[in-house]
Design a protein around this motif. Structure first.
Motif, mmCIF file in Angstrom:
data_model
loop_
_atom_site.group_PDB
_atom_site.id
_atom_site.type_symbol
_atom_site.label_atom_id
_atom_site.label_comp_id
_atom_site.label_asym_id
_atom_site.label_seq_id
_atom_site.Cartn_x
_atom_site.Cartn_y
_atom_site.Cartn_z
ATOM 1 N N VAL A 129 0.798 -1.143 0.118
ATOM 2 C CA VAL A 129 -0.440 -0.215 0.331
ATOM 3 C C VAL A 129 0.845 1.345 -0.080
ATOM 4 O O VAL A 129 1.458 1.382 1.403
ATOM 5 C CB VAL A 129 -0.950 -0.137 1.182
ATOM 6 C CG1 VAL A 129 -1.554 1.327 1.688
ATOM 7 C CG2 VAL A 129 -2.020 -1.174 1.207
ATOM 8 N N GLY A 163 -3.170 -0.769 -2.837
ATOM 9 C CA GLY A 163 -3.490 0.163 -3.037
ATOM 10 C C GLY A 163 -3.126 1.776 -2.968
ATOM 11 O O GLY A 163 -2.100 1.716 -2.641
ATOM 12 N N SER A 172 -10.343 -6.785 -5.714
ATOM 13 C CA SER A 172 -9.951 -5.931 -4.199
ATOM 14 C C SER A 172 -8.791 -5.213 -3.529
ATOM 15 O O SER A 172 -7.779 -5.027 -2.795
ATOM 16 C CB SER A 172 -8.684 -7.543 -3.182
ATOM 17 O OG SER A 172 -9.977 -8.567 -3.775
ATOM 18 N N LYS A 173 -8.545 -4.089 -4.505
ATOM 19 C CA LYS A 173 -8.070 -2.960 -4.164
ATOM 20 C C LYS A 173 -9.026 -1.926 -2.942
ATOM 21 O O LYS A 173 -10.079 -2.749 -3.172
ATOM 22 C CB LYS A 173 -7.919 -2.266 -5.653
ATOM 23 C CG LYS A 173 -7.271 -2.652 -6.249
ATOM 24 C CD LYS A 173 -5.791 -3.608 -6.006
ATOM 25 C CE LYS A 173 -5.288 -4.356 -6.989
ATOM 26 N NZ LYS A 173 -3.955 -5.272 -6.903
ATOM 27 N N ARG A 174 -7.855 -1.141 -2.276
ATOM 28 C CA ARG A 174 -8.730 -0.422 -1.508
ATOM 29 C C ARG A 174 -7.655 1.889 -1.444
ATOM 30 O O ARG A 174 -6.404 1.452 -1.834
ATOM 31 C CB ARG A 174 -8.360 -0.541 -0.390
ATOM 32 C CG ARG A 174 -9.021 0.379 0.968
ATOM 33 C CD ARG A 174 -9.514 -0.177 2.071
ATOM 34 N NE ARG A 174 -10.037 0.726 3.504
ATOM 35 C CZ ARG A 174 -11.611 0.399 3.134
ATOM 36 N NH1 ARG A 174 -12.170 -1.012 2.370
ATOM 37 N NH2 ARG A 174 -11.937 0.842 4.084
ATOM 38 N N TYR A 175 -8.637 1.834 -2.253
ATOM 39 C CA TYR A 175 -7.745 3.366 -2.583
ATOM 40 C C TYR A 175 -8.653 4.385 -1.715
ATOM 41 O O TYR A 175 -10.285 4.630 -1.466
ATOM 42 C CB TYR A 175 -8.268 3.725 -3.597
ATOM 43 C CG TYR A 175 -7.991 2.479 -4.908
ATOM 44 C CD1 TYR A 175 -6.105 2.983 -4.866
ATOM 45 C CD2 TYR A 175 -8.449 2.359 -5.956
ATOM 46 C CE1 TYR A 175 -5.508 1.570 -6.119
ATOM 47 C CE2 TYR A 175 -7.726 1.575 -6.777
ATOM 48 C CZ TYR A 175 -6.280 1.065 -6.928
ATOM 49 O OH TYR A 175 -5.576 -0.021 -7.758
ATOM 50 N N GLU A 176 -8.213 5.375 -0.291
ATOM 51 C CA GLU A 176 -8.960 6.045 0.178
ATOM 52 C C GLU A 176 -8.075 7.066 -0.228
ATOM 53 O O GLU A 176 -7.133 7.572 0.226
ATOM 54 C CB GLU A 176 -8.571 5.037 1.719
ATOM 55 C CG GLU A 176 -8.726 4.407 1.934
ATOM 56 C CD GLU A 176 -8.752 3.414 3.640
ATOM 57 O OE1 GLU A 176 -8.248 4.748 4.379
ATOM 58 O OE2 GLU A 176 -8.396 2.317 3.853
ATOM 59 N N SER A 188 -13.823 -4.153 -5.491
ATOM 60 C CA SER A 188 -12.370 -3.145 -4.884
ATOM 61 C C SER A 188 -13.502 -1.613 -3.864
ATOM 62 O O SER A 188 -14.996 -1.954 -4.024
ATOM 63 C CB SER A 188 -12.208 -2.550 -5.877
ATOM 64 O OG SER A 188 -11.049 -3.689 -6.216
ATOM 65 N N PHE A 189 -13.028 -1.187 -3.162
ATOM 66 C CA PHE A 189 -13.881 -0.079 -2.223
ATOM 67 C C PHE A 189 -12.762 1.328 -3.039
ATOM 68 O O PHE A 189 -11.049 1.244 -2.740
ATOM 69 C CB PHE A 189 -13.658 -0.230 -1.282
ATOM 70 C CG PHE A 189 -13.841 0.966 -0.009
ATOM 71 C CD1 PHE A 189 -14.725 0.758 -0.613
ATOM 72 C CD2 PHE A 189 -12.920 1.993 0.103
ATOM 73 C CE1 PHE A 189 -15.519 1.746 1.124
ATOM 74 C CE2 PHE A 189 -13.556 2.293 1.215
ATOM 75 C CZ PHE A 189 -15.463 2.916 1.642
ATOM 76 N N VAL A 190 -13.481 2.237 -2.562
ATOM 77 C CA VAL A 190 -12.544 3.327 -3.621
ATOM 78 C C VAL A 190 -13.595 4.778 -2.502
ATOM 79 O O VAL A 190 -14.343 4.784 -3.119
ATOM 80 C CB VAL A 190 -12.807 3.766 -5.282
ATOM 81 C CG1 VAL A 190 -12.014 5.044 -5.518
ATOM 82 C CG2 VAL A 190 -12.217 2.673 -5.598
ATOM 83 N N GLU A 191 -12.041 5.391 -2.128
ATOM 84 C CA GLU A 191 -13.145 6.774 -1.591
ATOM 85 C C GLU A 191 -12.634 7.714 -2.339
ATOM 86 O O GLU A 191 -11.363 8.101 -2.252
ATOM 87 C CB GLU A 191 -12.759 6.707 -0.001
ATOM 88 C CG GLU A 191 -13.478 7.982 0.243
ATOM 89 C CD GLU A 191 -12.695 8.723 1.164
ATOM 90 O OE1 GLU A 191 -12.220 9.352 2.237
ATOM 91 O OE2 GLU A 191 -11.062 7.821 2.005
ATOM 92 N N THR A 205 -17.787 -2.980 -7.306
ATOM 93 C CA THR A 205 -17.312 -2.026 -6.860
ATOM 94 C C THR A 205 -17.725 -1.624 -5.807
ATOM 95 O O THR A 205 -18.897 -0.751 -6.648
ATOM 96 C CB THR A 205 -15.946 -1.347 -8.424
ATOM 97 O OG1 THR A 205 -15.363 -1.989 -8.070
ATOM 98 C CG2 THR A 205 -14.497 -0.098 -6.638
#
Length: 759
Positions: free
Chosen positions: A215, A237, A267-271, A299-302, A325
Motif C-alpha cells: 500500500v 492500494g 480487491s483494491k482499496r483506495y482512500e 474493490s473499495f474507492v473513496e 465495486t
C-alpha cells in the motif's frame, strides 16, 4: 523604546502562505527592536530586504517586502532574542519602575521563546520520571535508535537488529522489513509543499508499490506534479492524506489506478483520493481526465475531491470489466463531465457498481457557454454498450445552467444500459431534465428528492434515442402520491364493452375506433376518433382486430407526458396518434413525437400514426408499455392497431403518474365515441291534442340507429299525456305525445328530450 510595552500570552511565531499579491504581513507579538524579528521564506532565513515596522509596540507590527513573495511561499515570522542580560542595577542606586518592567518584559519574552522551541521537541510524558540520554557518538554511529523491553533508549544494528510486538506470538523482524511494511511518498523524496515538483518522487513511489504489492501512502500537503502518474495494479492500494496538484501537459490523465488490457485488478482499496488541476481545463479535450480507474473488481474507492478537468473521474473497462465495486464520492467540481462510466473495447463491461454521495458542482463563472453533465454512461466506438445495474445513492448536482442557453443535466446516457437507478438526487441550478438519453437505455429510475427549480423534471430523449427507457419520480413535488398508481381508463372486458352501433358497425365503451385508411381529408382529432366502425371480429372473450382496424384511449396530454398502456392481447402492436392544442393532427417531421419503453416506434404515413416496429409478444396486464409524448403533443390517441396479422384483444388499461389526473375524452359533443347513451333535445310547441289522439315531433340525434332503445321526456307537466319514442330513421328519434284523457289537451311550449341507449 519611547513607551513601555507589555508582553502578553501570545505565541512568538506566526506563519503565512503567500498568494503572489500581498506584500505586507503582520506579526501579533511585540519585539524590542527590529533585529529581534527573524524572517524565513520556505525555511531559509532572509537577511535584509524587508521593512520591519512596530518595534517596541505591545500589539506587534508588520513586515513589508519590496515585492510580493511568489504564490505558495511559506512565510515564517518569529521573535529571536539573545538570551543575555545587558543591564545591571547599581547598589544603592535609584530603582526605577520603567527599568524594572523592561527587564522583566525581556525575561518573559525570552522564556516564551524557549517554550516555543521546546514545544517541537520529543519529550517523555510528565507522568514518567527520569530522562532519555543518547548513547555516545561512537556507539550510535550507523545504528538504529529504538527502545528496549523496559522502554529505555537503545541502539540496534541496521542489518541484524530485530523488532517484535509485545504480544504473545509476535515474530521479531528486521528494522528494514518493519520500515518497508508500508511505503510513503516521502520515502522517495516527495515534499508536499505545493511548489516543488513531486512528480518524479511520486512516480518512483508508485512503481515501488506496484512492484512490491504494498500500500502506498501519500502524506499531508499538496503534491505538485508536472507529469501524469500511474499506480499499477500490482499495488495493494493507495491512501492519501494530502492532494495531488496536476500541472502537467494537456491530453493526459493526472492519476491512473490499475492496469489496463485484460488484467483483473481485484480487491483494491483506495482512500482519500484528491486530484486537482492547477488550471481549469478548457473542457475541449476529453483526454484531460483527473482520475482513471481501470478494470477494478470487488474493490473499495473513496474519492474526496477531483477538480478542474474535462472529465473528473472515469471508471474504465479495458478488455475486461469494471464491476462489483463500491465508490464513495465527495466533491466533484468544475469538470465538464464529473463521472464517466465507460467501456473501451467490445470485450469490456461496466456493471454492478455502487456509488454513494457525490457533489457534482460547477462554479457560476466557469465556462458559461458550455454544456455540462454530472454523470455520463458511455462507450468508445465499437465497445460494449450494455452497462447494467448501476446504483447511485444520494448524489447532488449543482450545474449552473438555469437561465443559460446550455445544458446542465445530471445524467447523460449514451449507451443501451439497463437498470440504472439514481436515488434521492438533489438538483440545483440544473436544466429541466434529470437525464438525457441518446440511445436504447431501459429501466432507468431517477428519484428526485429535491430540486430548487419550479419546473416539471423529466427525461430528454434526443432524436437518436430508441427507447423511452426511464421514469422520473419527483418526490420533491408530491411524495405521498408515489405509493400509488393512477388509472386513467380501463376496459376490463372488451367483449362486454361492445356497443352495437348498427347492424354492421360496432363501438366500445370509453374507446375510440381507429382506421388505417380514413377517406377524405381528415385533419382533426374528431376525424380520426370514430364512434364505431365495421369489420371487427368477435370471440367469446374479446374483439379481433382485422385489416386496418384499431382501438385507443383518447387523452388530454397537456399536463402529462407519460402514459402506461397495459393490454391482454395476442402479440399486439402499439399505435399512437398525436394532436396539437387545437386538436389538429401532428405528423412526424424527422424528430419523433412519441417513444415507447419496450420497443421502437415507426411513423406510418398512410395511417398517420406511430406504430410498434414489432409485435409485443410479452405484453400483459402486468407489463405495461410506457409511452412518452413530446411537449408539443396536447392530445393523443393511445392504443392498438392491426398491422400484419389479425389478433384478439381482451382487455385494455391506461395509467399515468399519480401526480396527474388527465381527462379521458369520450362521449363529448364532437367526440361521441365510447358512449352507449346518446341524448338530444329540441323545443316543441305541440298543437292541441284531441282526446285519445296524438302528436309527433322528430328529434335529430346523431348516432341513433333503428333498433336502439329509445325514450323521451317533456320539460313541462303533462297530466294525462304520455311521451313515447322510437328511432324511425338513422340519426332521428321520433317522439309521440299520446293524450290518454277524455278531453283535449293543449300543452304549452317546452323542450322535448330524447335518449338512445345502444345494445
Amino acid at each position: 523604546m519611547s513607551e513601555h510595552i507589555t508582553i502578553g500570552d501570545v505565541a512568538p511565531r506566526v506563519q503565512y502562505v503567500a498568494d503572489g499579491v500581498l506584500a505586507e504581513f503582520t506579526y501579533p507579538f511585540p519585539i524590542f527592536e527590529e533585529a529581534d524579528l527573524e524572517i524565513r521564506l520556505d525555511g531559509a532565513v532572509l537577511a535584509g530586504g524587508a521593512t520591519i515596522a512596530g518595534a517596541g509596540i505591545a500589539e506587534g507590527g508588520s513586515v513589508v517586502f519590496p515585492e510580493a513573495p511568489a504564490a505558495g511561499t511559506r512565510i515564517t515570522l518569529r521573535r529571536r532574542l539573545k538570551i543575555a542580560r545587558a543591564t545591571d542595577f547599581q547598589a544603592n542606586g535609584i530603582l526605577r519602575a520603567r527599568s524594572l518592567n523592561d527587564e522583566l518584559d525581556y525575561q518573559v519574552a525570552a522564556i516564551q521563546q524557549v517554550a516555543d522551541d521546546v514545544a517541537g521537541a520529543l519529550r517523555i510524558d510528565p507522568s514518567e520520571a527520569g530522562n532519555l540520554i543518547l548513547p555516545l557518538r561512537g556507539a550510535r554511529a550507523n545504528r538504529v535508535l529504538g527502545f528496549d523491553g523496559s522502554g529505555d533508549l537503545a541502539v540496534f544494528d541496521r542489518g541484524t537488529g530485530l523488532l517484535g510486538v509485545p504480544f504473545p506470538g509476535g515474530v521479531p523482524r528486521s528494522v528494514e522489513d518493519k520500515l518497508a511494511e508500508r511505503l510513503t511518498a516521502r520515502d522517495f523524496g516527495a515534499t508536499g509543499d505545493g511548489v516543488t515538483d513531486d512528480g518524479p518522487a511520486l512516480a518512483a513511489a508508485m512503481a515501488a508499490a506496484a512492484a512490491s504489492g504494498r500500500v502506498l501512502v501519500i502524506g499531508e500537503g499538496t503534491h505538485r506534479t508536472t507529469q501524469p502518474l500511474v499506480l499499477g495494479g500490482g499495488a495493494a492500494g493507495l491512501i492519501m492524506h494530502g492532494s495531488i496538484l496536476y500541472a502537467g501537459p494537456d491530453g493526459h490523465a493526472a492519476l491512473t489506478l490499475g492496469d489496463g488490457a485484460a488484467v483483473r485488478n481485484a480487491s483494491k482499496r483506495y482512500e482519500g483520493l484528491r486530484v486537482i488541476r492547477a488550471v481549469i481545463s478548457d473542457w475541449m479535450n476529453e483526454a484531460d481526465i483527473g482520475l482513471v480507474m481501470r478494470n477494478l473488481d470487488a474493490s473499495f474507492v473513496e474519492i474526496r475531491q477531483v477538480e478542474g478537468f474535462t472529465i473528473g473521474i472515469r471508471t474504465q473497462g479495458v478488455e475486461r470489466g469494471f464491476e462489483d465495486t463500491t465508490l464513495m464520492l465527495g466533491r466533484i467540481v468544475n469538470n465538464r463531465i464529473g463521472l464517466d462510466v465507460r467501456t473501451e473495447t467490445a470485450a469490456a463491461w461496466n456493471t454492478s457498481v455502487r456509488y454513494y454521495g457525490g457533489h457534482f458542482a460547477i462554479g457560476s463563472a466557469v465556462h458559461t457557454d458550455k454544456d455540462r453533465f454530472g454523470i455520463r454512461l458511455s462507450a468508445a466506438p465499437g465497445a460494449y454498450v450494455a452497462h447494467n445495474r448501476h446504483l447511485f445513492d444520494g448524489p447532488g448536482f449543482e450545474l449552473q445552467a438555469t437561465g443559460r442557453p446550455i445544458s446542465g443535466i445530471p445524467v447523460l446516457c449514451e449507451v443501451n444500459s439497463r437498470s440504472v437507478w439514481v436515488r434521492g438526487m438533489r438538483m440545483e441550478s440544473c436544466s429541466a431534465f434529470a437525464a438525457r438519453h441518446t440511445a436504447g437505455a431501459q429501466d432507468h429510475v431517477y428519484e428526485v428528492a429535491w430540486a430548487s427549480q419550479a419546473y416539471l423534471v423529466s427525461v430528454d430523449y434526443t432524436a437518436t434515442a430508441t427507447r423511452t427507457g426511464a421514469v422520473v419520480r419527483a418526490y420533491h413535488q408530491s411524495a405521498a402520491f408515489r405509493e400509488s398508481s393512477r388509472e386513467v381508463g380501463s376496459v376490463p372486458n372488451l367483449r362486454a364493452a361492445r356497443i352495437r352501433w348498427s347492424n354492421s358497425e360496432s363501438g366500445f365503451d370509453r374507446l375510440a375506433c381507429l382506421s388505417s385508411n380514413v377517406s377524405g381529408s381528415p385533419a382533426t382529432l374528431a376525424d380520426f376518433a370514430f364512434a364505431a366502425l365495421d369489420s371487427y371480429g368477435f370471440t367469446d372473450q374479446g374483439v379481433v382486430l382485422t385489416g386496418g382496424r384499431g382501438l385507443g384511449f383518447v387523452v388530454d396530454a397537456r399536463n402529462c407526458r407519460d402514459f402506461a398502456l397495459a393490454v391482454d392481447a395476442d402479440a399486439p402492436r402499439v399505435a399512437v396518434m398525436c394532436f396539437d392544442a387545437n386538436r389538429n393532427l401532428l405528423s412526424d417531421g424527422g424528430t419523433p413525437l412519441v417513444r415507447a419503453s419496450g420497443q421502437s416506434l415507426v411513423w406510418n404515413a398512410a395511417a398517420r400514426w406511430y406504430q410498434g416496429s414489432a409485435d409485443m409478444a410479452d405484453a400483459t396486464l402486468t407489463r405495461p408499455q410506457v409511452v412518452h409524448l413530446e411537449p408539443q403533443v396536447a392530445y393523443a390517441i393511445i392504443g392498438l392497431a392491426r398491422i400484419g396479422t389479425d389478433y384478439e384483444v381482451r382487455a385494455m388499461r391506461l395509467g399515468c403518474d399519480p401526480l396527474f389526473a388527465p381527462p379521458l375524452l369520450y362521449g363529448l359533443p364532437g367526440l361521441p365515441h365510447g358512449a352507449r347513451e346518446l341524448v338530444a333535445e329540441t323545443v316543441w310547441d305541440a298543437p292541441s291534442i284531441a282526446a285519445g289522439g296524438s302528436a309527433t315531433v322528430s328529434v335529430p340525434l346523431v348516432g341513433a340507429r333503428p333498433g336502439d332503445f329509445a325514450s323521451a321526456a317533456f320539460s313541462l307537466a303533462t297530466s294525462g299525456v304520455v311521451f313515447l319514442a322510437q328511432v324511425g330513421a338513422t340519426d332521428v328519434v321520433t317522439v309521440t305525445a299520446w293524450n290518454r284523457t277524455a278531453a283535449a289537451v293543449d300543452l304549452n311550449a317546452g323542450t322535448v328530450r330524447a335518449r338512445v341507449v345502444k345494445a
